[in-house]
Motif scaffolding. Sequence first.
Motif, short mmCIF file in Angstrom:
data_model
loop_
_atom_site.label_atom_id
_atom_site.label_comp_id
_atom_site.label_asym_id
_atom_site.label_seq_id
_atom_site.Cartn_x
_atom_site.Cartn_y
_atom_site.Cartn_z
N SER A 433 0.82 -1.20 0.00
CA SER A 433 0.00 0.00 0.00
C SER A 433 0.86 1.26 0.00
O SER A 433 0.44 2.28 -0.53
CB SER A 433 -0.96 0.00 1.19
OG SER A 433 -0.26 -0.06 2.38
N PHE A 434 2.07 1.19 0.57
CA PHE A 434 2.90 2.39 0.54
C PHE A 434 3.77 2.48 -0.71
O PHE A 434 4.10 3.57 -1.16
CB PHE A 434 3.75 2.49 1.80
CG PHE A 434 3.01 3.07 2.95
CD1 PHE A 434 2.42 2.24 3.89
CD2 PHE A 434 2.84 4.42 3.06
CE1 PHE A 434 1.70 2.77 4.93
CE2 PHE A 434 2.12 4.97 4.11
CZ PHE A 434 1.54 4.14 5.05
N ASN A 437 2.39 4.45 -3.47
CA ASN A 437 2.44 5.90 -3.38
C ASN A 437 3.75 6.47 -3.85
O ASN A 437 3.85 7.67 -4.08
CB ASN A 437 2.24 6.33 -1.92
CG ASN A 437 0.84 6.01 -1.45
OD1 ASN A 437 -0.01 5.73 -2.28
ND2 ASN A 437 0.64 6.05 -0.16
N ARG A 451 -4.74 12.26 -8.37
CA ARG A 451 -5.86 12.06 -7.47
C ARG A 451 -6.38 13.41 -7.04
O ARG A 451 -5.61 14.31 -6.76
CB ARG A 451 -5.42 11.26 -6.25
CG ARG A 451 -4.98 9.89 -6.67
CD ARG A 451 -5.08 8.89 -5.64
NE ARG A 451 -4.65 9.24 -4.34
CZ ARG A 451 -4.36 8.30 -3.45
NH1 ARG A 451 -4.44 7.04 -3.80
NH2 ARG A 451 -4.02 8.61 -2.24
N ASP A 453 -7.06 14.86 -4.61
CA ASP A 453 -6.95 14.97 -3.17
C ASP A 453 -5.67 15.73 -2.89
O ASP A 453 -4.60 15.14 -2.73
CB ASP A 453 -6.93 13.57 -2.55
CG ASP A 453 -6.89 13.65 -1.05
OD1 ASP A 453 -6.63 12.61 -0.42
OD2 ASP A 453 -7.07 14.76 -0.52
N SER A 455 -4.79 17.29 -0.34
CA SER A 455 -4.30 17.35 1.03
C SER A 455 -3.18 16.35 1.25
O SER A 455 -2.48 16.39 2.25
CB SER A 455 -5.45 17.04 1.99
OG SER A 455 -5.79 15.68 1.88
N TYR A 456 -2.98 15.46 0.29
CA TYR A 456 -2.00 14.40 0.50
C TYR A 456 -0.76 14.73 -0.32
O TYR A 456 -0.39 14.00 -1.23
CB TYR A 456 -2.62 13.07 0.06
CG TYR A 456 -1.95 11.85 0.64
CD1 TYR A 456 -2.45 10.59 0.38
CD2 TYR A 456 -0.82 11.95 1.43
CE1 TYR A 456 -1.85 9.46 0.90
CE2 TYR A 456 -0.22 10.84 1.96
CZ TYR A 456 -0.74 9.60 1.69
OH TYR A 456 -0.16 8.50 2.20
N SER A 457 -0.14 15.85 -0.03
CA SER A 457 0.93 16.30 -0.92
C SER A 457 2.25 15.62 -0.63
O SER A 457 3.08 15.47 -1.51
CB SER A 457 1.09 17.81 -0.79
OG SER A 457 1.23 18.11 0.59
N VAL A 462 6.49 10.41 2.58
CA VAL A 462 6.02 9.53 3.66
C VAL A 462 6.22 8.07 3.26
O VAL A 462 6.67 7.24 4.05
CB VAL A 462 4.54 9.81 3.97
CG1 VAL A 462 3.97 8.71 4.82
CG2 VAL A 462 4.41 11.14 4.66
N VAL A 466 8.34 5.21 5.20
CA VAL A 466 7.80 3.94 5.71
C VAL A 466 8.61 2.77 5.16
O VAL A 466 8.98 1.85 5.89
CB VAL A 466 6.31 3.80 5.33
CG1 VAL A 466 5.83 2.40 5.62
CG2 VAL A 466 5.48 4.81 6.08
#
Lengths: 709, 135
Positions: A433-434, A437, A451, A453, A455-457, A462, A466
């Motif tokens: 899942s990471f 990204n 996407r 979205d 807010s997920y800059s 990240v 991880v």
Amino acid sequence: MAASFLSYLPASQMSHEKKSTLLTLMILTIAAILSFLIRLFSVLRFESVIHEFDPYFNYRTTRFLVDNGYYDFHNWFDDRAWYPLGRIIGGTIYPGLMITSTILYNLLHSLNITIDIRNVCVFLAPLFSSLTSIVTYHLTKELWSTGAGLVAASLIAIVPGYISRSVAGSYDNEGIAIFCMLLTYTLWIKAVKRGSVAWATACAVAYFYMVSSWGGYVFLINLIPMHVFALIVTGRFNVKVYVSYCTVYCLGTVMSMQIPFVGFQPIQSSEHMAAFGVFGLCQIVGFYQYAASKLSKEELNLLSRFVISATVVVSLVVAMALQLSGKIAPWTGRFYSLLDPSYAKNNIPIIASVSEHQPTAWSSFYFDLQLLVFMFPVGLYHCFANLTTENIFIILYGVTSIYFAGVMVRLMLVLAPVMCILASIGLNKTMTSFMKNLESTNKETPQPKKRADNSYSVKNEVAMAVVAMITLFLTTYVFHCTWVTSEAYSSPSIVLAARGGSDGSRMIFDDFREAYYWMRQNTEEDAKIMSWWDYGYQITAMANRTILVDNNTWNNTHISRVGQAMSSTEDKAYEIMQELDVDYVLVIFGGMVGYSSDDINKFLWMVRIGGSTDRGTHIHEKDYYTPSGEFRVDREGSPTLLNCLMYKLCYYKFGNVYTDANKPMGYDRVRNVEIGNKDFELDVLEEAYTTQHWLVRIYKVKPMSNRGI
Amino acid sequence: PHLKLKKPSWVKQPSSMTMFAMVLLSYFLVTGGIIYDVIVEPPSIGSTTDEKGNSKPVAFMPYRVNGQYIMEGLASSFLFSLGGLGFIILDRTNVPVMPKLNRVLFFCVGFAAIIISFFMCRVFMRMKLPGYLQA
């Protein structure tokens, strides 16, 4: 630049599918080779020798099987152990391990690769651990995905909880039992997913192999019915499960009864009744589902009420009748102590005294599993989030084995595979899942549409953090496993090593083998040796002499008689020794070199076990303590202790030696005191042999005096 | 016979997340060595006397891998469960639509839980076995 370099390798010309197959094969091969190599520490440091106590018995029986063939092995009555009772070896062992070794040995010899049977035995456990790695891959692939399978194979290759019982030289049932167990589970999951009789039959054959190899098969025959029961309760019971379970239960039970040691237990003992109960329940539920598809609602209700009430009444009556008439045996001691851990401590001191049967502390969990204890809840969470038929199985396996590993340290071995599987599921899910990204650096593939979205800059950073963190954790896992294997689980126990002497060089203590070979060459062929039960297997295997009690511990009264002899004074012990025809007595004494697992440290168990039968009621444990309740061997020690046979045999002539330049004579380096009773002579025994470092001491029993004075 | 049996209405099958919570609780208890505590009955905290005769508390039973005091067991299993929960929280950050504050909070809590529990456990182990990872 990296891309142009990679384009020269043939790998980049292959299709995606071929690349993934190559990668899978490479990873599995590396995991298998790694699991073999990491178990070889003790062979490299010492030599290729069988470790510990139980493996010596297995080695002796394997040698017998190789020399004499299967029929003699099957009918073998051993009169050289448990004198004067003897032991029916053919009917009281699990032959899978010996038969596997013999088949391998015969196969290699037929190809003219003449490997000695000892080396086959020593290296069998690492070989099967490689196979376990591969089977774990298949199991996890069935449960989750290929990626998780590869992670699981790599994790289980080096997990210390499994290594502890399968190093090279540890020739014990668990070495092949874990492989058989995982193979059975893989085939069971395959059968449940496909509902085919062929896979279920394969599962039953694997179960037969498991029953032949270890007494822990009881876990399997309770876990698989528990899985079916859970499926019934959660409403996932269907035709495939019905077909698989009926095939596995019927064929598996009939095949398991072919092992002489198991005999009729599967239909008589309580440990197997759950499987039978679920079998009956399966039939009822299957019939109900069949009837529901054929009948109308009211007819169905009527029929079901009638059938259920009739079945419940009949089964209750039958169960009570069988229990009361004693046909169904209750749970035996070893398995009952898993359900009620305080049972062994209060009632059966022999089970309580084995250090592997103690309950587990937190540090054993961390020591044996490290990273996996953190990832276990994660894997469970992902399984709970995506409940399928297979996931329920692994959840049940995980929860039950966590509980059993908490009750008994030895069962950490059963926990290790499921920890690896669930941890791999957790790791795989987190990583995939990471990884998704991470921004692709390869400009050839078109960018996926953004996407909506914003807010997920910091997605990329990240994800990198991880992935880096998990890589760091896996690296520390590898270092931990290698350190633990090297320091804690690679000692052969029959040869000790220490750093000492004036230049700090390594000293080897080979006293045990020295003593056993002295006995082999200098005592009569039919001499009978009395020692504590720990050393029985080693004495029969290496010294080839008859013994009174050994590690099988099947006769508590006989062991208790030996315990009474060790705890009594010399003349009382002499009566017992005459009764049992003892010629030599062997004790282990660590006070000279500081070896702490010697007989004086085990002495209180001898007292407890000796006092636990009716001929030993004159032995009370509190007599061996000082008035203030301490166990001391110096001047303050209790006089009963200072005059008993074990004390005298261990400390005979010890009062005349210096163990340390600054300490008085007769200073015991394990108890760290100067011994209390130094100057005594033995009346009925004479010293026959003491090894170089005083670790093993052998005494000859004098015959009764001629005139009876 | 016409038995009018009805399942009481408040009995229903627990959801999978409830089951998971119960399993996690039992994991916490078992890895804390609760069975060891019940059978062997160690003290909650050990104690030694130093040179002047004062008794000082000892948190970790040293030099033995399979022995513990009650407090150290529960503290360590709390760390194990915390680490697991950290990863679960981190997994929740990948949901497509989430307010920015929530996402940042989830990240911080998740990362903190994982890093703290992992390194604390290493420290605990070193305190328990002085030669850990050094020989």
